[in-house]
Design a protein around this motif. Sequence first.
Motif, PDB file in Angstrom:
ATOM      1  N   HIS A 478       0.822  -1.209   0.000  1.00 33.04           N
ATOM      2  CA  HIS A 478       0.000   0.000   0.000  1.00 33.04           C
ATOM      3  C   HIS A 478       0.865   1.272   0.000  1.00 33.04           C
ATOM      4  CE1 HIS A 478      -3.086  -2.929   0.965  1.00 33.04           C
ATOM      5  NE2 HIS A 478      -4.000  -2.010   0.709  1.00 33.04           N
ATOM      6  N   THR A 479       1.954   1.235   0.746  1.00 35.06           N
ATOM      7  CA  THR A 479       2.853   2.384   0.709  1.00 35.06           C
ATOM      8  C   THR A 479       3.501   2.508  -0.665  1.00 35.06           C
ATOM      9  OG1 THR A 479       3.325   1.911   3.027  1.00 35.06           O
ATOM     10  CG2 THR A 479       4.705   3.560   1.955  1.00 35.06           C
ATOM     11  N   LYS A 480       3.758   1.360  -1.265  1.00 37.25           N
ATOM     12  CA  LYS A 480       4.360   1.343  -2.605  1.00 37.25           C
ATOM     13  C   LYS A 480       3.456   2.037  -3.622  1.00 37.25           C
ATOM     14  CE  LYS A 480       5.833  -1.875  -6.240  1.00 37.25           C
ATOM     15  NZ  LYS A 480       6.228  -3.270  -6.536  1.00 37.25           N
ATOM     16  N   ILE A 481       2.176   1.690  -3.656  1.00 38.64           N
ATOM     17  CA  ILE A 481       1.297   2.284  -4.663  1.00 38.64           C
ATOM     18  C   ILE A 481       1.078   3.773  -4.395  1.00 38.64           C
ATOM     19  CG2 ILE A 481       0.164   0.141  -5.382  1.00 38.64           C
ATOM     20  CD1 ILE A 481      -2.125   0.738  -3.516  1.00 38.64           C
ATOM     21  N   ASN A 482       1.107   4.170  -3.132  1.00 40.55           N
ATOM     22  CA  ASN A 482       0.997   5.606  -2.836  1.00 40.55           C
ATOM     23  C   ASN A 482       2.262   6.358  -3.234  1.00 40.55           C
ATOM     24  OD1 ASN A 482      -1.588   6.359  -1.833  1.00 40.55           O
ATOM     25  ND2 ASN A 482      -1.186   5.166   0.027  1.00 40.55           N
ATOM     26  N   THR A 483       3.431   5.709  -3.099  1.00 41.85           N
ATOM     27  CA  THR A 483       4.686   6.347  -3.512  1.00 41.85           C
ATOM     28  C   THR A 483       4.716   6.508  -5.030  1.00 41.85           C
ATOM     29  OG1 THR A 483       5.818   5.373  -1.613  1.00 41.85           O
ATOM     30  CG2 THR A 483       7.196   6.210  -3.399  1.00 41.85           C
ATOM     31  N   VAL A 484       4.288   5.474  -5.738  1.00 37.78           N
ATOM     32  CA  VAL A 484       4.194   5.572  -7.201  1.00 37.78           C
ATOM     33  C   VAL A 484       3.241   6.700  -7.577  1.00 37.78           C
ATOM     34  CG1 VAL A 484       3.438   4.414  -9.314  1.00 37.78           C
ATOM     35  CG2 VAL A 484       4.770   3.153  -7.609  1.00 37.78           C
ATOM     36  N   PHE A 485       2.123   6.780  -6.874  1.00 42.03           N
ATOM     37  CA  PHE A 485       1.137   7.834  -7.117  1.00 42.03           C
ATOM     38  C   PHE A 485       1.757   9.221  -6.921  1.00 42.03           C
ATOM     39  CE2 PHE A 485      -1.936  10.695  -4.973  1.00 42.03           C
ATOM     40  CZ  PHE A 485      -2.760  10.963  -6.058  1.00 42.03           C
ATOM     41  N   PHE A 487       4.942  10.050  -7.052  1.00 41.03           N
ATOM     42  CA  PHE A 487       5.942  10.257  -8.101  1.00 41.03           C
ATOM     43  C   PHE A 487       5.266  10.634  -9.416  1.00 41.03           C
ATOM     44  CE2 PHE A 487       9.010   7.946 -11.140  1.00 41.03           C
ATOM     45  CZ  PHE A 487       9.830   9.051 -11.274  1.00 41.03           C
ATOM     46  N   GLN A 488       4.185   9.957  -9.737  1.00 44.40           N
ATOM     47  CA  GLN A 488       3.503  10.154 -11.018  1.00 44.40           C
ATOM     48  C   GLN A 488       2.741  11.471 -11.078  1.00 44.40           C
ATOM     49  OE1 GLN A 488       1.149   6.780 -12.148  1.00 44.40           O
ATOM     50  NE2 GLN A 488       0.199   7.788 -13.897  1.00 44.40           N
ATOM     51  N   PHE A 489       2.144  11.874  -9.960  1.00 45.71           N
ATOM     52  CA  PHE A 489       1.267  13.051  -9.967  1.00 45.71           C
ATOM     53  C   PHE A 489       1.845  14.259  -9.226  1.00 45.71           C
ATOM     54  CE2 PHE A 489      -1.566   9.540 -10.924  1.00 45.71           C
ATOM     55  CZ  PHE A 489      -2.334  10.057 -11.957  1.00 45.71           C
ATOM     56  N   HIS A 490       3.093  14.170  -8.802  1.00 52.04           N
ATOM     57  CA  HIS A 490       3.771  15.306  -8.164  1.00 52.04           C
ATOM     58  C   HIS A 490       2.936  15.887  -7.021  1.00 52.04           C
ATOM     59  CE1 HIS A 490       6.678  15.304 -11.427  1.00 52.04           C
ATOM     60  NE2 HIS A 490       5.673  15.252 -12.267  1.00 52.04           N
ATOM     61  N   THR A 491       2.624  15.034  -6.058  1.00 50.12           N
ATOM     62  CA  THR A 491       1.812  15.457  -4.920  1.00 50.12           C
ATOM     63  C   THR A 491       2.340  14.819  -3.646  1.00 50.12           C
ATOM     64  OG1 THR A 491      -0.429  15.475  -3.993  1.00 50.12           O
ATOM     65  CG2 THR A 491       0.187  13.559  -5.309  1.00 50.12           C
ATOM     66  N   GLU A 492       2.018  15.414  -2.517  1.00 52.47           N
ATOM     67  CA  GLU A 492       2.370  14.839  -1.217  1.00 52.47           C
ATOM     68  C   GLU A 492       1.210  14.039  -0.630  1.00 52.47           C
ATOM     69  OE1 GLU A 492       5.424  14.965   0.200  1.00 52.47           O
ATOM     70  OE2 GLU A 492       6.023  15.902  -1.685  1.00 52.47           O
ATOM     71  N   GLY A 528       4.923   0.245 -14.589  1.00 51.72           N
ATOM     72  CA  GLY A 528       4.929   0.525 -13.158  1.00 51.72           C
ATOM     73  C   GLY A 528       4.193   1.774 -12.750  1.00 51.72           C
ATOM     74  N   PHE A 529       3.551   2.472 -13.708  1.00 50.28           N
ATOM     75  CA  PHE A 529       2.729   3.629 -13.390  1.00 50.28           C
ATOM     76  C   PHE A 529       1.261   3.229 -13.337  1.00 50.28           C
ATOM     77  CE2 PHE A 529       6.522   5.849 -15.086  1.00 50.28           C
ATOM     78  CZ  PHE A 529       6.746   6.711 -14.018  1.00 50.28           C
ATOM     79  N   LEU A 530       0.429   4.170 -12.940  1.00 50.21           N
ATOM     80  CA  LEU A 530      -0.988   3.885 -12.693  1.00 50.21           C
ATOM     81  C   LEU A 530      -1.878   4.422 -13.801  1.00 50.21           C
ATOM     82  CD1 LEU A 530      -0.905   4.981  -8.953  1.00 50.21           C
ATOM     83  CD2 LEU A 530      -1.083   2.610  -9.747  1.00 50.21           C
ATOM     84  N   THR A 531      -2.868   3.628 -14.176  1.00 48.66           N
ATOM     85  CA  THR A 531      -3.949   4.080 -15.052  1.00 48.66           C
ATOM     86  C   THR A 531      -5.189   4.229 -14.195  1.00 48.66           C
ATOM     87  OG1 THR A 531      -3.075   3.003 -17.024  1.00 48.66           O
ATOM     88  CG2 THR A 531      -5.416   3.490 -17.014  1.00 48.66           C
ATOM     89  N   LEU A 532      -5.804   5.396 -14.224  1.00 48.10           N
ATOM     90  CA  LEU A 532      -6.967   5.669 -13.372  1.00 48.10           C
ATOM     91  C   LEU A 532      -8.257   5.185 -14.015  1.00 48.10           C
ATOM     92  CD1 LEU A 532      -6.234   9.332 -12.240  1.00 48.10           C
ATOM     93  CD2 LEU A 532      -5.950   7.259 -10.874  1.00 48.10           C
ATOM     94  N   SER A 533      -9.133   4.655 -13.203  1.00 48.43           N
ATOM     95  CA  SER A 533     -10.529   4.449 -13.627  1.00 48.43           C
ATOM     96  C   SER A 533     -11.276   5.761 -13.419  1.00 48.43           C
ATOM     97  CB  SER A 533     -11.176   3.344 -12.795  1.00 48.43           C
ATOM     98  OG  SER A 533     -11.348   3.803 -11.451  1.00 48.43           O
TER      99      SER A 533
END
Length: 625
Positions: A478-485, A487-492, A528-533
Amino acid sequence: MQMFFKEGLARIGKFTTPHGDIETPTVMPVINPNLNFLSKEELKSIGVQAVITNSYIIKRTASLEQEALKNGVHRLINFDGPIMTDSGTFQSYVYGDIEYGNREIVEFQKKIGSDIITILDIFTKPQDSYDQAKAAVYETYRRLKEVNTEDSIIAGPIQGSIYPDLRVESAKMMSEASYLPIGGVVPLLESYRYSDLVNIIINSKVNSDFSKPVHLFGGGHPMFFAFSVLLGVDIFDSASYIKYAKDNRVLYTEGTRNLKEIRDFPEWSPLFNKYSPAELIKADEKTRLKLLSMHNLKAIFNEITEIKERIYENTLYQYVEEKSMAHPALYSAYLEMLNHNIKPYWNLSLKSPLYFFNSMTYKNIFIRRLMDFTESYISNGKKTLLINYKQWRHGFPVSSEIINSYETTDYNFLVQWNDIFIPIELENTYPVSQMVSSGILDHGYTESYVNWLKSINSSIQSYNSSICGDSRIRRYTHTKINTVFKFQFHTEKDLFKESDFIVKSRATGHIRNIKRDDKIIATMRNDGFLTLSIYGGLLLNNIIPFPHSRVMVSPDSGEFNSQGYNVFFKFIEGCDNDILPGNEVMVTDLQGNLFAVGHATVSGKEMKYYRDGIAVKVHEGINKL
């Protein structure tokens, strides 16, 4: 101009003229109206779509002027595709003032039916003083303003000599023209001053209208094509094919050779198995000139074909790296290119793997993004652990010992990846698991990198398996997917909760879907990046400040997009300037109401300029909910 494929600032596009479309990147061979010995069929068989000829030469030659006014320039030079005409600026640079004024030569080009008409700009030389170059920039702009640009495709050259601020200013002003040549570069090309050219091209490109073709005047040698295209040049013109032929020089993509010094023509040459170099040397001058010109043009278009293929497969950057080792001047130009911040125009990831050669690779755009993120990742003041190769083997599942340490502490975990350390959570994110490495490491670079990390976070130490807490306080996945998020969306901010359900591939163990209440929030892509629904888009829309990661469209377009249809450039009313090509975006109205989610085809900095084509490829519309 319509864009189909891109890699960074390079693009495969289409530009429409009265005599047909031009697919870019391409080269316009220079046709001398007094020496036109290649037929349109011969030109087109090599790949020529458009040509350039000189209206000044036509106008000052009475017989040519009369025929061009009567039958048009296409009949004059026997070419039925798009024709661009130059104005005599280069002749003015070489020989001094010419006898015609700007308005007169522009009107003449219109009368003879030119598809792309060039104003009589002021050529700026590398040795010009700043004040001379500045005066030329403003005089060139004044000349653009004095002609009618509404009824024709007008080329407005970007000038400014070697002065970056003047190139920036000229690019902005000349964007009022419909076609944008970069002028004043021939002396730099002839003296192999490619580093100066890199600065000129970048400053001209990123400060002009992205929807308009960029033409490098006189950039006719294939050795520098790939560099130029990577930095945003769409079209070249070339007289080199015939100049070299006159000197018995044989053109190849990497340079030229003397006809007397080669044993045979390469297999791709139109002369292969038809003539030997020895036979061609003995041929009459007219025959030799024509045949060598055909070979030289083929060499030019071979390189253009290769560049297009590289853009399509996302390996042009890699190709430029390879080309940079062909000549010291090219290598210097490559290093100069790396000094520029062109990250905002580069795709989120590429279809191809990233090649690691040595520590110089760390100047690569994708690795610089990783290093920038690593800096912010450890800036929270928490203890940071460095995990070396032997402890963390990239490409294999993270060991249970490391997972236990990770989940029972709140430390930052960095793993060694080639010569640097990166967040462990990005183990599968491009380019980390998509890299092909030489294995040549630089321990000195690693040491300096670690010292740099310590200057940001002083509590850095090496990892050992005894470091762990008493109970689990977080989940690695879960921390991994939030870290990817992040990195991908430039947010804290975090998008995912620990209660969200993660679906993994049975075959590989990689994360596939993230669900909440049986609704898919996002899918993890192969890079390794996310595609949003669309559900994930709604969640994102609530946590990221407006207009971050958003493309705003008109209400009519929004209704269309909400049904799952793509977003077209002409309906965009605003967007986040920091959008990366290939990254996920929300499609909203100006008030932030969500219509759809999809991925951007161009950067946010480019998006406001284009009028034709697809801006966002939509995955799902809000009507699906």
